[in-house]
Design a protein around this motif. Structure first.
Motif, PDB file in Angstrom:
ATOM      1  N   ASP A  15       0.734  -0.980  -0.530  1.00 30.50           N
ATOM      2  CA  ASP A  15       0.137  -0.220   0.328  1.00 30.50           C
ATOM      3  C   ASP A  15       1.050   1.063   0.129  1.00 30.50           C
ATOM      4  O   ASP A  15       0.158   2.438  -0.446  1.00 30.50           O
ATOM      5  N   ALA A  16       2.135   1.111  -0.073  1.00 30.61           N
ATOM      6  CA  ALA A  16       2.802   2.879  -0.158  1.00 30.61           C
ATOM      7  C   ALA A  16       3.171   3.076  -0.990  1.00 30.61           C
ATOM      8  O   ALA A  16       3.096   2.467  -2.367  1.00 30.61           O
ATOM      9  N   ARG A  17       3.286   4.192  -1.627  1.00 30.92           N
ATOM     10  CA  ARG A  17       2.919   5.290  -3.126  1.00 30.92           C
ATOM     11  C   ARG A  17       4.556   5.609  -3.091  1.00 30.92           C
ATOM     12  O   ARG A  17       5.408   5.859  -1.833  1.00 30.92           O
ATOM     13  N   VAL A  18       4.811   5.377  -4.175  1.00 31.56           N
ATOM     14  CA  VAL A  18       6.139   4.868  -4.097  1.00 31.56           C
ATOM     15  C   VAL A  18       6.371   6.885  -5.700  1.00 31.56           C
ATOM     16  O   VAL A  18       5.474   5.909  -6.613  1.00 31.56           O
ATOM     17  N   LEU A  19       7.174   7.129  -5.665  1.00 27.32           N
ATOM     18  CA  LEU A  19       7.424   7.859  -6.567  1.00 27.32           C
ATOM     19  C   LEU A  19       9.465   8.301  -6.623  1.00 27.32           C
ATOM     20  O   LEU A  19       9.446   8.776  -6.308  1.00 27.32           O
ATOM     21  N   ARG A  20       9.447   8.141  -8.116  1.00 25.72           N
ATOM     22  CA  ARG A  20      11.109   8.353  -8.153  1.00 25.72           C
ATOM     23  C   ARG A  20      10.643   9.654  -8.483  1.00 25.72           C
ATOM     24  O   ARG A  20      10.433  10.157  -9.101  1.00 25.72           O
ATOM     25  N   CYS A  21      12.246  10.581  -8.647  1.00 22.18           N
ATOM     26  CA  CYS A  21      11.859  11.568  -8.685  1.00 22.18           C
ATOM     27  C   CYS A  21      12.029  12.584  -9.877  1.00 22.18           C
ATOM     28  O   CYS A  21      11.949  13.243 -10.731  1.00 22.18           O
ATOM     29  N   ARG A  22      13.475  11.436 -10.329  1.00 20.43           N
ATOM     30  CA  ARG A  22      13.677  11.567 -11.746  1.00 20.43           C
ATOM     31  C   ARG A  22      12.149  10.622 -12.463  1.00 20.43           C
ATOM     32  O   ARG A  22      12.505  11.529 -14.004  1.00 20.43           O
ATOM     33  N   ASP A  23      11.341  10.127 -12.724  1.00 16.06           N
ATOM     34  CA  ASP A  23      10.403   9.779 -13.290  1.00 16.06           C
ATOM     35  C   ASP A  23       9.703  10.993 -13.299  1.00 16.06           C
ATOM     36  O   ASP A  23       8.363  10.613 -13.399  1.00 16.06           O
ATOM     37  N   ALA A  24       9.028  12.378 -11.790  1.00 12.80           N
ATOM     38  CA  ALA A  24       8.511  13.202 -11.714  1.00 12.80           C
ATOM     39  C   ALA A  24       8.079  13.717 -13.165  1.00 12.80           C
ATOM     40  O   ALA A  24       9.134  14.631 -13.527  1.00 12.80           O
ATOM     41  N   LEU A  25       7.235  14.362 -13.593  1.00 15.86           N
ATOM     42  CA  LEU A  25       6.631  15.169 -13.592  1.00 15.86           C
ATOM     43  C   LEU A  25       6.154  17.336 -13.678  1.00 15.86           C
ATOM     44  O   LEU A  25       5.938  17.272 -12.097  1.00 15.86           O
ATOM     45  N   GLN A  26       7.474  17.944 -14.606  1.00 18.93           N
ATOM     46  CA  GLN A  26       6.849  19.533 -13.582  1.00 18.93           C
ATOM     47  C   GLN A  26       5.203  19.397 -14.363  1.00 18.93           C
ATOM     48  O   GLN A  26       5.708  19.607 -15.372  1.00 18.93           O
ATOM     49  N   THR A  45      -0.698  17.854 -22.852  1.00 12.56           N
ATOM     50  CA  THR A  45      -1.101  16.624 -22.647  1.00 12.56           C
ATOM     51  C   THR A  45      -1.809  15.650 -21.859  1.00 12.56           C
ATOM     52  O   THR A  45      -2.226  16.077 -20.608  1.00 12.56           O
ATOM     53  N   PRO A  46      -3.184  15.110 -22.496  1.00 16.82           N
ATOM     54  CA  PRO A  46      -4.815  14.686 -21.568  1.00 16.82           C
ATOM     55  C   PRO A  46      -3.774  13.495 -20.603  1.00 16.82           C
ATOM     56  O   PRO A  46      -3.739  13.443 -19.939  1.00 16.82           O
ATOM     57  N   THR A  47      -3.085  12.838 -21.465  1.00 19.11           N
ATOM     58  CA  THR A  47      -1.964  11.198 -20.959  1.00 19.11           C
ATOM     59  C   THR A  47      -1.124  12.169 -19.339  1.00 19.11           C
ATOM     60  O   THR A  47      -1.197  11.548 -18.909  1.00 19.11           O
ATOM     61  N   LYS A  48      -0.654  12.938 -19.803  1.00 19.64           N
ATOM     62  CA  LYS A  48       0.360  13.834 -18.737  1.00 19.64           C
ATOM     63  C   LYS A  48      -0.472  14.697 -17.859  1.00 19.64           C
ATOM     64  O   LYS A  48       0.035  14.820 -16.641  1.00 19.64           O
ATOM     65  N   ARG A  49      -1.419  15.061 -18.223  1.00 19.48           N
ATOM     66  CA  ARG A  49      -2.392  15.590 -16.798  1.00 19.48           C
ATOM     67  C   ARG A  49      -2.989  14.319 -16.055  1.00 19.48           C
ATOM     68  O   ARG A  49      -3.014  14.439 -15.060  1.00 19.48           O
ATOM     69  N   VAL A  50      -3.843  13.044 -16.041  1.00 19.76           N
ATOM     70  CA  VAL A  50      -3.407  12.168 -15.593  1.00 19.76           C
ATOM     71  C   VAL A  50      -2.025  11.175 -15.042  1.00 19.76           C
ATOM     72  O   VAL A  50      -2.510  11.077 -13.619  1.00 19.76           O
ATOM     73  N   TYR A  51      -1.411  11.043 -15.152  1.00 21.28           N
ATOM     74  CA  TYR A  51       0.226  11.130 -14.702  1.00 21.28           C
ATOM     75  C   TYR A  51       0.275  12.287 -13.103  1.00 21.28           C
ATOM     76  O   TYR A  51       0.849  11.576 -12.685  1.00 21.28           O
ATOM     77  N   TYR A  52       0.422  13.328 -14.057  1.00 19.05           N
ATOM     78  CA  TYR A  52       0.657  14.648 -13.134  1.00 19.05           C
ATOM     79  C   TYR A  52      -0.425  14.148 -11.850  1.00 19.05           C
ATOM     80  O   TYR A  52       0.289  14.458 -10.457  1.00 19.05           O
ATOM     81  N   ALA A  53      -2.128  13.938 -11.404  1.00 15.22           N
ATOM     82  CA  ALA A  53      -2.590  14.220 -10.384  1.00 15.22           C
ATOM     83  C   ALA A  53      -2.279  12.571  -9.945  1.00 15.22           C
ATOM     84  O   ALA A  53      -2.207  12.905  -8.910  1.00 15.22           O
ATOM     85  N   ILE A  54      -1.740  11.675 -10.895  1.00 13.33           N
ATOM     86  CA  ILE A  54      -1.622  10.415  -9.798  1.00 13.33           C
ATOM     87  C   ILE A  54       0.023  10.958  -9.324  1.00 13.33           C
ATOM     88  O   ILE A  54       0.334  10.457  -8.089  1.00 13.33           O
ATOM     89  N   GLN A  55       0.994  11.328  -9.970  1.00 16.66           N
ATOM     90  CA  GLN A  55       2.088  11.919  -9.259  1.00 16.66           C
ATOM     91  C   GLN A  55       1.643  12.572  -7.720  1.00 16.66           C
ATOM     92  O   GLN A  55       2.021  12.549  -6.682  1.00 16.66           O
ATOM     93  N   LEU A  56       0.585  13.741  -7.686  1.00 15.44           N
ATOM     94  CA  LEU A  56       0.311  14.618  -6.550  1.00 15.44           C
ATOM     95  C   LEU A  56      -0.432  13.232  -5.693  1.00 15.44           C
ATOM     96  O   LEU A  56      -0.373  14.073  -4.589  1.00 15.44           O
ATOM     97  N   ILE A  57      -1.157  12.552  -5.774  1.00 14.71           N
ATOM     98  CA  ILE A  57      -1.936  11.482  -4.889  1.00 14.71           C
ATOM     99  C   ILE A  57      -0.445  10.961  -4.187  1.00 14.71           C
ATOM    100  O   ILE A  57      -0.651  10.507  -3.712  1.00 14.71           O
TER     101      ILE A  57
END
Length: 143
Positions: free
Chosen positions: A36-47, A53-65
């Motif tokens: 259940d851990a929420r993990v994000l590599r900083c190198r994979d983070a979008l600025q 693009t629509p797909t990047k908006r989904v990615y970014y929203a997940i990143q913010l979760i």
């Protein structure tokens, strides 16, 4: 051995459940045993400036979760709705792309969802290139 295994470079940063962590001076491997851990590599983070693009908006929203900047209960239904809209675009390429993503999101597998989305973002980039090329061809014929 269950869980997520991250191979980290020296000094690489990553986020686990909203906490920013940094690897030491040597490359290492970290196993996150909690599913259940929420993990994000900083190198994979979008600025924010990269979210164009629509797909990047989904990615970014997940990143913010993952980082804790958005609450899952506040945005997950909107993300799933956006995935439904994107399904129409990507179904001609692979009917399972968005359904696999939706399944990951519904199970709370956000790291896996981001990994999956990176492939979809690459496909989206190719589709946009094709669309731009076709648009230039039409403009050249009109001019």
């Amino acid at each position: 051995m269950a869980g997520l295994v991250l191979k980290l470079a020296a000094g690489e940063r990553f986020v686990v459940n909203g906490a920013l962590l940094e690897n030491g001076d040597k490359p290492s491997t970290v196993r996150i045993a909690d599913d259940d851990a929420r993990v994000l590599r900083c190198r994979d983070a979008l600025q924010p400036s990269e979210v164009d693009t629509p797909t990047k908006r989904v990615y970014y929203a997940i990143q913010l979760i993952i980082t804790g900047d958005l609450k899952e209960e506040d945005v997950l239904s909107a993300i799933l709705n956006e995935c439904g809209r994107l399904e129409d675009v990507f179904e001609t390429i692979d009917t399972s792309l968005m359904s696999v993503l939706r399944s990951m999101l519904e199970r709370g597998n956000y790291y896996s969802a981001l990994c999956h989305l990176r492939g979809i973002i690459a496909i989206e980039a190719e589709l946009l290139k094709v669309a731009e090329h076709k648009s230039r061809q039409v403009q050249a014929k009109v001019a």
